[in-house]
Design a protein around this motif. Structure first.
Motif, PDB file in Angstrom:
ATOM      1  N   ASP A  55       7.038   4.090  -9.553  1.00  0.00           N
ATOM      2  CA  ASP A  55       7.954   4.304 -10.522  1.00  0.00           C
ATOM      3  C   ASP A  55       8.708   2.980 -11.113  1.00  0.00           C
ATOM      4  N   SER A  56       8.466   1.867 -10.281  1.00  0.00           N
ATOM      5  CA  SER A  56       9.271   0.610 -10.823  1.00  0.00           C
ATOM      6  C   SER A  56       8.347  -0.645 -10.191  1.00  0.00           C
ATOM      7  N   TYR A  57       8.876  -1.749 -10.963  1.00  0.00           N
ATOM      8  CA  TYR A  57       8.338  -3.020 -10.514  1.00  0.00           C
ATOM      9  C   TYR A  57       9.069  -3.798  -9.516  1.00  0.00           C
ATOM     10  N   VAL A  58       8.376  -4.434  -8.529  1.00  0.00           N
ATOM     11  CA  VAL A  58       9.167  -5.191  -7.607  1.00  0.00           C
ATOM     12  C   VAL A  58       8.452  -6.454  -7.446  1.00  0.00           C
ATOM     13  N   ASP A  59       9.237  -7.530  -6.735  1.00  0.00           N
ATOM     14  CA  ASP A  59       8.491  -8.611  -6.609  1.00  0.00           C
ATOM     15  C   ASP A  59       7.664  -8.444  -5.173  1.00  0.00           C
ATOM     16  N   LEU A  60       6.355  -8.649  -5.277  1.00  0.00           N
ATOM     17  CA  LEU A  60       5.749  -8.383  -4.218  1.00  0.00           C
ATOM     18  C   LEU A  60       5.874  -9.268  -2.959  1.00  0.00           C
TER      19      LEU A  60
ATOM     20  N   GLU B 101       8.681 -10.336  -2.136  1.00  0.00           N
ATOM     21  CA  GLU B 101       9.776  -9.886  -1.337  1.00  0.00           C
ATOM     22  C   GLU B 101       9.507  -8.582  -0.652  1.00  0.00           C
ATOM     23  N   LEU B 102       8.783  -7.647  -1.195  1.00  0.00           N
ATOM     24  CA  LEU B 102       8.397  -6.418  -0.726  1.00  0.00           C
ATOM     25  C   LEU B 102       7.448  -6.800   0.656  1.00  0.00           C
ATOM     26  N   ASN B 103       6.617  -7.645   0.591  1.00  0.00           N
ATOM     27  CA  ASN B 103       5.781  -7.851   1.705  1.00  0.00           C
ATOM     28  C   ASN B 103       6.528  -8.488   3.060  1.00  0.00           C
ATOM     29  N   LEU B 104       7.609  -9.281   2.580  1.00  0.00           N
ATOM     30  CA  LEU B 104       8.461  -9.939   3.771  1.00  0.00           C
ATOM     31  C   LEU B 104       9.537  -8.725   4.202  1.00  0.00           C
ATOM     32  N   ALA B 105       9.931  -7.907   3.431  1.00  0.00           N
ATOM     33  CA  ALA B 105      10.706  -7.002   3.913  1.00  0.00           C
ATOM     34  C   ALA B 105      10.034  -5.907   4.741  1.00  0.00           C
ATOM     35  N   ALA B 106       8.678  -5.322   4.267  1.00  0.00           N
ATOM     36  CA  ALA B 106       7.878  -4.636   5.033  1.00  0.00           C
ATOM     37  C   ALA B 106       7.649  -5.165   6.348  1.00  0.00           C
ATOM     38  N   GLY B 107       7.276  -6.444   6.489  1.00  0.00           N
ATOM     39  CA  GLY B 107       6.929  -7.249   7.560  1.00  0.00           C
ATOM     40  C   GLY B 107       8.033  -7.153   8.421  1.00  0.00           C
TER      41      GLY B 107
ATOM     42  N   ALA C   3      -3.554 -11.890  -0.818  1.00  0.00           N
ATOM     43  CA  ALA C   3      -2.950 -11.528  -1.881  1.00  0.00           C
ATOM     44  C   ALA C   3      -1.412 -11.295  -1.884  1.00  0.00           C
ATOM     45  N   PRO C   4      -0.375 -11.382  -2.769  1.00  0.00           N
ATOM     46  CA  PRO C   4      -0.965 -11.896  -4.333  1.00  0.00           C
ATOM     47  C   PRO C   4      -1.068 -13.630  -4.238  1.00  0.00           C
ATOM     48  N   ASN C   5      -1.237 -14.079  -2.918  1.00  0.00           N
ATOM     49  CA  ASN C   5      -1.499 -15.542  -2.914  1.00  0.00           C
ATOM     50  C   ASN C   5      -3.018 -15.632  -3.444  1.00  0.00           C
ATOM     51  N   HIS C   6      -3.550 -16.962  -3.765  1.00  0.00           N
ATOM     52  CA  HIS C   6      -4.545 -17.207  -4.181  1.00  0.00           C
ATOM     53  C   HIS C   6      -5.505 -17.640  -3.048  1.00  0.00           C
ATOM     54  N   GLY C   7      -5.856 -16.883  -1.869  1.00  0.00           N
ATOM     55  CA  GLY C   7      -6.326 -17.425  -0.746  1.00  0.00           C
ATOM     56  C   GLY C   7      -7.672 -16.599  -0.692  1.00  0.00           C
TER      57      GLY C   7
ATOM     58  N   LYS D 144       1.877  -2.320  -4.219  1.00  0.00           N
ATOM     59  CA  LYS D 144       3.221  -1.427  -3.675  1.00  0.00           C
ATOM     60  C   LYS D 144       3.416  -0.286  -3.105  1.00  0.00           C
ATOM     61  N   GLU D 145       2.539   0.675  -3.947  1.00  0.00           N
ATOM     62  CA  GLU D 145       2.532   2.115  -3.461  1.00  0.00           C
ATOM     63  C   GLU D 145       1.978   2.065  -2.127  1.00  0.00           C
ATOM     64  N   GLU D 146       1.096   1.410  -1.578  1.00  0.00           N
ATOM     65  CA  GLU D 146       0.360   1.514  -0.429  1.00  0.00           C
ATOM     66  C   GLU D 146       1.433   0.782   0.692  1.00  0.00           C
ATOM     67  N   ILE D 147       1.910  -0.157   0.351  1.00  0.00           N
ATOM     68  CA  ILE D 147       3.011  -0.674   1.346  1.00  0.00           C
ATOM     69  C   ILE D 147       4.029   0.281   1.511  1.00  0.00           C
ATOM     70  N   ALA D 148       4.693   1.028   0.567  1.00  0.00           N
ATOM     71  CA  ALA D 148       5.751   2.021   0.633  1.00  0.00           C
ATOM     72  C   ALA D 148       5.042   3.078   1.552  1.00  0.00           C
ATOM     73  N   GLY D 149       3.680   3.512   1.346  1.00  0.00           N
ATOM     74  CA  GLY D 149       3.490   4.667   2.112  1.00  0.00           C
ATOM     75  C   GLY D 149       2.891   4.143   3.518  1.00  0.00           C
ATOM     76  N   LEU D 150       2.594   3.065   3.826  1.00  0.00           N
ATOM     77  CA  LEU D 150       2.201   2.744   5.123  1.00  0.00           C
ATOM     78  C   LEU D 150       3.725   2.583   5.942  1.00  0.00           C
ATOM     79  N   ILE D 151       4.758   1.982   5.280  1.00  0.00           N
ATOM     80  CA  ILE D 151       6.024   2.224   5.964  1.00  0.00           C
ATOM     81  C   ILE D 151       6.600   3.528   6.211  1.00  0.00           C
ATOM     82  N   ALA D 152       6.579   4.378   5.225  1.00  0.00           N
ATOM     83  CA  ALA D 152       6.659   5.905   5.378  1.00  0.00           C
ATOM     84  C   ALA D 152       5.904   6.481   6.344  1.00  0.00           C
TER      85      ALA D 152
END
Ligand SMILES: *Cc1c(COP(=O)(O)O)cnc(C)c1O
Length: 375
Positions: A46-51, A53-59, A241-245, A254-262
């Motif tokens: 439902d919303s955009y986030v900075d990926l 930032e989300l990666n670091l927080a989920a980490g 990802a999202p870095n170019h390596g 973002k949906e998968e990150i949210a699902g994994l943390i849930a």
């Protein structure tokens, strides 16, 4: 059974349903996400986030659950293995990140005991690593590992899996590796449950550990967890990802990150003993439907601490003159819905794991199995 359960898209494509007696296996759809996980995913869209930032927080959330310094959501444990290799090869060097999988001139070997080689070992190679097996020589295992370590060694891999073993424990491996300043990277894809695995390997000194998010954790099928030393996890994150390596094609949304943390939040609150009891009862329904058939030995395998749940094993013994295991598997698979069972670890064995059966499906499997064995 109602064949129209689940996705209308499956129906519109004419795709059959499978009753999954094989376990959390990718090829039959992995796992079914609990409603909490599916809801977390649909809310996240439902919303955009900075990926980043989300990666670091989920980490940080993963670090909290695993006791590791840091964590990262990855695109399955397979991507976790690739990123373990990438992180150990590049460290924090941005130029090296840019040129993977070209690893010319830098330590790029992942050492793995020959008994630990799996179908997934090739995932290290996708980062440009060279996989080198050890353990087939003479002499004590610790000396063999020490001899195998050389100037090109980047990391030592260690695998936990019911069918795989090494003569050295993880702790012994860590002692040898750390004396040479080498990281130990662990594949624990199938080791959840038990929930204790979340912390055990980190406690035993592993530098990075990966778990599947879409097997027994019951998060999104295409996710995984990577956790470990903060410098290595940061290197993995920058390679991904999202870095170019090298990890750009292993994107996690973002949906998968949210699902994994849930899924993690739910998993640590689950009563795993009660769940195991349900699986044991389902196993008993299946076993008791066939254990009177002469020539078969039917066992509920219930006490292997390396397994995520109990399972029913059917062994075809002397005196059995019916169809062999392979023929039975074909008959079950040809049904509608298709019933998938495993072939176990021995010749002529059937293996049915109840952990992926939906409520009531044990009765369908039990009567189908009896019918197909006696047909
Ligand atoms: C399933 C599995 C993997 C891959 O995990 P995914 O999450 O499906 O990418 C890696 N290693 C082992 C031993 C596995 O069983």
């Amino acid at each position: 059974m109602d064949l129209s359960t689940g996705s209308a898209i499956f129906d519109s494509l004419g795709v059959n349903r499978v009753i999954n007696g094989r376990g959390w296996i990718t090829v039959v759809g992995g796992s079914i996400m609990p409603p909490e996980v599916a809801t977390a995913m649909s809310e996240a869209t439902d919303s955009y986030v900075d990926l980043n930032e989300l990666n670091l927080a989920a980490g940080r959330a993963i670090a909290g659950y695993t006791g590791a310094e840091a964590g990262l959501v990855v695109a399955g444990a397979g991507a976790g293995l690739m990123l373990q290799a990438a992180a150990c090869i590049t460290g924090s060097d941005p130029e090296l990140r840019q040129r993977l999988p070209d690893t010319d001139g830098v330590p790029n070997e992942i050492l793995i005991h020959s008994g630990h080689v799996t179908n997934y070992t090739g995932c290290y190679r996708s980062a440009g690593a060279k996989v080198v097996t050890w353990g087939d020589g003479d002499g004590p295992a610790d000396e063999q590992l020490e001899t195998a370590i050389g100037p090109d060694t980047a990391a030592i891999a260690y695998v936990f899996h019911p069918w795989n073993s090494s003569p050295l424990t993880l702790e012994q491996t860590v002692t040898i590796a750390h004396a040479r300043d080498l990281p130990v990277v662990v594949d624990a894809a199938v080791m959840l449950p038990p929930a204790s695995s979340l912390t055990t390997y980190i406690e035993q000194g592993a530098d990075m550990v990966t778990f599947s998010g879409g097997k027994g954790l019951r998060g999104p099928q295409s996710t995984g967890i990577l956790c470990g030393r903060s410098d290595l996890i940061e290197a993995a994150r920058l390679n991904n990802a999202p870095n170019h390596g090298i990890g750009r094609p292993a994107k996690v949304c973002k949906e998968e990150i949210a699902g994994l943390i849930a899924a993690l939040n739910l998993f640590v609150r689950t009563d795993h003993e009660a769940e195991w009891a349900v699986w044991r009862a389902r196993s008993a329904v299946i076993a008791s439907a066939v254990n009177d058939i002469p020539g078969l030995e039917v066992k509920i395998e219930d006490n292997d601490p390396n397994r995520a749940g109990p399972a029913v094993a059917v062994y075809f013994r002397d005196g059995w003159d019916g169809p062999d295991a392979e023929a039975i598997l074909e008959r079950l698979a040809a049904r509608k819905p298709s019933i998938r069972a495993g072939s176990g670890n021995y010749d002529n064995e059937l293996f049915i794991t109840p952990v992926t059966l939906k409520e009531g499906e044990e009765h369908i499997v039990a009567s189908a199995l009896r019918e197909d064995l006696l047909a």
